[in-house]
Scaffold this motif. Structure first.
Motif, short mmCIF file in Angstrom:
data_model
loop_
_atom_site.label_atom_id
_atom_site.label_comp_id
_atom_site.label_asym_id
_atom_site.label_seq_id
_atom_site.Cartn_x
_atom_site.Cartn_y
_atom_site.Cartn_z
N PRO A 92 0.84 -1.20 0.00
CA PRO A 92 0.00 0.00 0.00
C PRO A 92 0.87 1.24 0.00
CG PRO A 92 0.06 -1.01 2.18
CD PRO A 92 0.73 -1.97 1.25
N ARG A 93 0.44 2.27 -0.72
CA ARG A 93 1.21 3.51 -0.81
C ARG A 93 0.35 4.69 -0.38
NH1 ARG A 93 4.74 2.86 -6.45
NH2 ARG A 93 6.05 1.16 -5.69
N LEU A 94 1.01 5.63 0.26
CA LEU A 94 0.36 6.85 0.71
C LEU A 94 -0.14 7.64 -0.49
CD1 LEU A 94 -0.05 8.57 3.35
CD2 LEU A 94 2.07 9.74 2.75
N ASP A 95 -1.34 8.19 -0.36
CA ASP A 95 -1.90 9.00 -1.44
C ASP A 95 -0.99 10.18 -1.74
OD1 ASP A 95 -4.44 9.58 -3.12
OD2 ASP A 95 -4.04 11.47 -2.11
N LYS A 96 -0.79 10.48 -3.01
CA LYS A 96 0.16 11.51 -3.42
C LYS A 96 -0.16 12.88 -2.81
CE LYS A 96 2.56 13.35 -7.47
NZ LYS A 96 2.72 13.28 -8.94
N ALA A 97 -1.43 13.17 -2.61
CA ALA A 97 -1.82 14.47 -2.05
C ALA A 97 -1.29 14.67 -0.62
CB ALA A 97 -3.34 14.61 -2.06
N ALA A 98 -0.97 13.56 0.04
CA ALA A 98 -0.50 13.64 1.43
C ALA A 98 1.01 13.54 1.56
CB ALA A 98 -1.16 12.54 2.26
N TRP A 99 1.72 13.38 0.45
CA TRP A 99 3.17 13.17 0.52
C TRP A 99 3.90 14.30 1.24
CZ3 TRP A 99 4.82 11.23 -5.05
CH2 TRP A 99 4.30 9.94 -5.24
N ARG A 100 3.66 15.53 0.82
CA ARG A 100 4.42 16.65 1.36
C ARG A 100 4.19 16.82 2.86
NH1 ARG A 100 4.37 22.22 2.32
NH2 ARG A 100 6.25 23.32 1.58
N SER A 101 2.92 16.82 3.27
CA SER A 101 2.60 17.04 4.68
C SER A 101 3.13 15.90 5.55
CB SER A 101 1.09 17.20 4.88
OG SER A 101 0.40 16.04 4.44
N ARG A 102 3.06 14.67 5.04
CA ARG A 102 3.56 13.53 5.80
C ARG A 102 5.08 13.58 5.93
NH1 ARG A 102 2.60 10.32 9.95
NH2 ARG A 102 3.22 8.15 9.63
N PHE A 103 5.75 13.94 4.85
CA PHE A 103 7.21 14.07 4.85
C PHE A 103 7.66 15.08 5.90
CE2 PHE A 103 10.93 16.33 2.93
CZ PHE A 103 11.84 15.30 3.04
N ILE A 104 7.03 16.24 5.91
CA ILE A 104 7.39 17.29 6.88
C ILE A 104 7.07 16.84 8.31
CG2 ILE A 104 6.84 19.63 7.66
CD1 ILE A 104 6.34 20.37 4.73
N GLU A 105 5.90 16.24 8.49
CA GLU A 105 5.48 15.79 9.82
C GLU A 105 6.49 14.81 10.42
OE1 GLU A 105 1.95 13.03 11.83
OE2 GLU A 105 1.83 13.60 9.71
N LEU A 106 6.93 13.84 9.63
CA LEU A 106 7.85 12.83 10.14
C LEU A 106 9.23 13.41 10.42
CD1 LEU A 106 6.82 9.79 7.91
CD2 LEU A 106 6.41 10.08 10.37
N LEU A 107 9.70 14.27 9.54
CA LEU A 107 11.01 14.91 9.78
C LEU A 107 10.99 15.72 11.07
CD1 LEU A 107 12.26 16.16 6.30
CD2 LEU A 107 13.48 14.64 7.84
#
Length: 227
Positions: free
Chosen positions: A31-46
């Motif tokens: 399963p892959r994260l929806d593309k619309a959520a990539w940026r926010s998820r990337f920032i959140e985890l960092l």
């Protein structure tokens, strides 16, 4: 049957059951994260891993970098020796009068007693790197290291500064290696960076900077269409 023979029989049976490895097509898709959520998820985890994320654009990222250097009171910075970084070095020294910039071809290859090694491990405040990609699902930067991007630049100085373009953001590592640009030409060394160096080896107390950079600042460059 002895316990030893029982164990050996089970191992042989297991080998027989696994005589042929499953092919990639036999495995269910991840399963892959929806593309619309990539940026926010990337920032959140960092940020949850104690990294600082600085949004920027093609027009202002060098100024943003200069401001971070001034805020962190960086007086010495190391870069890989590439054409783009040579231009950047001139730009940064014109913006930050007190800044000394050192270009490295390959600090790892330098002898242990060389001035380059000593400077890198003992004298430089920060290192600047350019990420090849970013992984949204793990909040990771991907650095393809080599002569123009020595891995020690991002692993040794106490402050690591990394520029990553939003257009290189993908869901995960599996999606990254499926990209055409990596087919048949994978780098010999990839660094995956998800935060500053940390360890809890001593008395289970979390400490930053024991084995690498104590701080990580990510310049997230929005190079999307219309940005």
């Amino acid at each position: 049957m002895s316990s030893r023979n029982t164990i050996l029989a089970r191992l042989r049976q297991g080998q027989a059951n696994q005589a042929s490895a499953a092919s990639r097509t036999d495995l269910p898709p991840m399963p892959r994260l929806d593309k619309a959520a990539w940026r926010s998820r990337f920032i959140e985890l960092l940020e949850s891993n104690h990294a600082d994320v600085v949004p920027c654009s093609e027009d202002d990222w060098q100024q943003q970098l200069a401001e971070v250097l001034q805020q962190q009171q960086v007086t010495s910075l190391c870069l890989g020796n590439s054409p783009a970084n040579r231009e950047l070095a001139d730009e940064l020294t014109s913006r930050v009068a007190t800044l000394f910039v050192q270009l490295f071809d390959d600090a790892v290859a330098a002898p242990a007693d060389s001035g380059m090694r000593q400077q890198l491990f003992e004298q430089l405040d920060a290192g600047f790197s350019r990420a090849s990609a970013a992984l949204a699902e793990t909040g990771s930067l991907v650095l393809a290291t080599g002569p123009e991007e020595p891995r020690t630049v991002s692993l040794v100085p106490p402050l690591s500064l990394v520029l990553v373009r939003q257009s290189t953001l993908v869901a995960n590592f599996s999606a990254l290696i499926e990209q055409p640009r990596w087919q048949g030409k994978l780098p010999t060394n990839w660094l995956l960076i998800s935060g500053p160096s940390k360890t809890a080896d001593i008395q289970q107390t979390l400490a930053y900077g024991a084995h690498g950079p104590k701080q990580l600042v990510v310049l997230l460059l929005d190079d999307s269409t219309g940005a």
